[in-house]
Write a protein that holds these residues in place. Sequence first.
Motif, PDB file in Angstrom:
ATOM      1  N   PRO A 141       1.272 -60.514  20.182  1.00 15.64           N
ATOM      2  CA  PRO A 141       0.984 -61.889  20.617  1.00 15.64           C
ATOM      3  C   PRO A 141      -0.513 -62.211  20.725  1.00 15.64           C
ATOM      4  N   THR A 142      -0.878 -63.335  20.151  1.00 19.31           N
ATOM      5  CA  THR A 142      -2.280 -63.771  20.126  1.00 19.31           C
ATOM      6  C   THR A 142      -2.346 -65.252  20.459  1.00 19.31           C
ATOM      7  N   LEU A 143      -3.355 -65.627  21.219  1.00 21.05           N
ATOM      8  CA  LEU A 143      -3.570 -67.047  21.502  1.00 21.05           C
ATOM      9  C   LEU A 143      -3.940 -67.762  20.208  1.00 21.05           C
ATOM     10  N   THR A 144      -3.304 -68.907  19.973  1.00 17.89           N
ATOM     11  CA  THR A 144      -3.517 -69.626  18.721  1.00 17.89           C
ATOM     12  C   THR A 144      -3.661 -71.109  19.024  1.00 17.89           C
ATOM     13  N   ARG A 146      -6.820 -68.411  15.583  1.00 18.21           N
ATOM     14  CA  ARG A 146      -6.414 -67.457  16.613  1.00 18.21           C
ATOM     15  C   ARG A 146      -7.661 -66.941  17.329  1.00 18.21           C
ATOM     16  N   TYR A 147      -7.529 -66.720  18.607  1.00 19.28           N
ATOM     17  CA  TYR A 147      -8.700 -66.246  19.365  1.00 19.28           C
ATOM     18  C   TYR A 147      -8.297 -65.356  20.521  1.00 19.28           C
ATOM     19  N   LEU A 148      -9.261 -64.582  20.980  1.00 24.60           N
ATOM     20  CA  LEU A 148      -9.058 -63.713  22.146  1.00 24.60           C
ATOM     21  C   LEU A 148      -9.336 -64.509  23.413  1.00 24.60           C
ATOM     22  N   SER A 149      -9.001 -63.905  24.559  1.00 24.22           N
ATOM     23  CA  SER A 149      -9.156 -64.628  25.827  1.00 24.22           C
ATOM     24  C   SER A 149     -10.628 -64.822  26.194  1.00 24.22           C
ATOM     25  N   ALA A 167       0.883 -60.756  29.745  1.00 25.97           N
ATOM     26  CA  ALA A 167      -0.439 -60.904  30.371  1.00 25.97           C
ATOM     27  C   ALA A 167      -1.369 -59.795  29.893  1.00 25.97           C
ATOM     28  N   GLN A 168      -0.815 -58.593  29.721  1.00 28.64           N
ATOM     29  CA  GLN A 168      -1.616 -57.465  29.255  1.00 28.64           C
ATOM     30  C   GLN A 168      -2.039 -57.643  27.795  1.00 28.64           C
ATOM     31  N   HIS A 169      -1.069 -58.067  26.961  1.00 30.78           N
ATOM     32  CA  HIS A 169      -1.364 -58.299  25.542  1.00 30.78           C
ATOM     33  C   HIS A 169      -2.465 -59.327  25.341  1.00 30.78           C
ATOM     34  N   LEU A 170      -2.364 -60.430  26.113  1.00 31.15           N
ATOM     35  CA  LEU A 170      -3.318 -61.529  25.922  1.00 31.15           C
ATOM     36  C   LEU A 170      -4.597 -61.317  26.724  1.00 31.15           C
ATOM     37  N   ALA A 171      -4.561 -60.377  27.653  1.00 31.67           N
ATOM     38  CA  ALA A 171      -5.672 -60.163  28.587  1.00 31.67           C
ATOM     39  C   ALA A 171      -5.986 -61.453  29.355  1.00 31.67           C
TER      40      ALA A 171
END
Length: 263
Positions: A113-116, A122-125, A251-255
């Motif tokens: 899972p990634t924020l998109t 797509r981006y990191l937290s 929550a862990q995957h997305l930090a």
Amino acid sequence: MSVNSQRQRLIKWVRRYPVIALSALALGYLLGGFSETDDGPIPQQIVITALYLFISLVPLGFIIAFLVVGRLGDLESAANKEKQSNLTYQDAFDLPSQIMHGYKLAMVTGRSPTLTGLTGDRYLSDAQAVCSENPEHIPPVAECECGFYAYKEFTDAQFELSINPGAFLLDVDLFGLGFTYKNGFRAESQVVNQLITPSRCMRCRVLPAKVFVTTYRLGYEDTTWWQWQMRCVVCSSSFKPSDKLTVEQMAQHLAVKINYSFS
Ligand SMILES: [Zn+2]
Ligand SMILES: [Zn+2]
């Protein structure tokens, strides 16, 4: 010397003028300009004429000087205005203390899972914006659309969520160079503080949302992607364990911290 400091110097001299005028009168008196008899070292007529000239010419000189300085000031501010209108960073925050806090929408996509963003990037937290149009850009560039966006008001993001039901609300802080636009900010880098999940299942909209599940989506032009949604116990029961994540795991995957919305 700048126009402003010239003006300040001129004002200082105007303030000294009464002292200078009194000194001139005293000098005139000592030279016999006011005595009944013309017995001073300099002929009375010359002293009187000098005093008249002093009284009339010095204020005239000040008036002329003020007019000149005023005119120079006008020219300077006109030149500054011209320079300003050439600046493309008119709305940039030059105060580093300006807090750009806001809200936005994101989907969660990908096997991992990634924020998109809704536009697909797509981006990191915790991320630095990149420009997809021009690799030379360090976002945000005024005449481009690059940079991280966020609404200032929670209600604006909530409204957008109502027309993008597959997305999640993010609470973000933006940093670096930033622009304001109509409803929010566009900036260089972003930190996602929390992801706000819906309280109800994103499928049945009745039961409480409990777990993240991923489904395979078919898009235009043969594009496919995995999209994560939050569902209730019933709507997630048919999913394989490998297609499910608890809130803590997500929550862990997305930090990113994950919290339920109040609604
Ligand atoms: Zn750009
Ligand atoms: Zn459900």
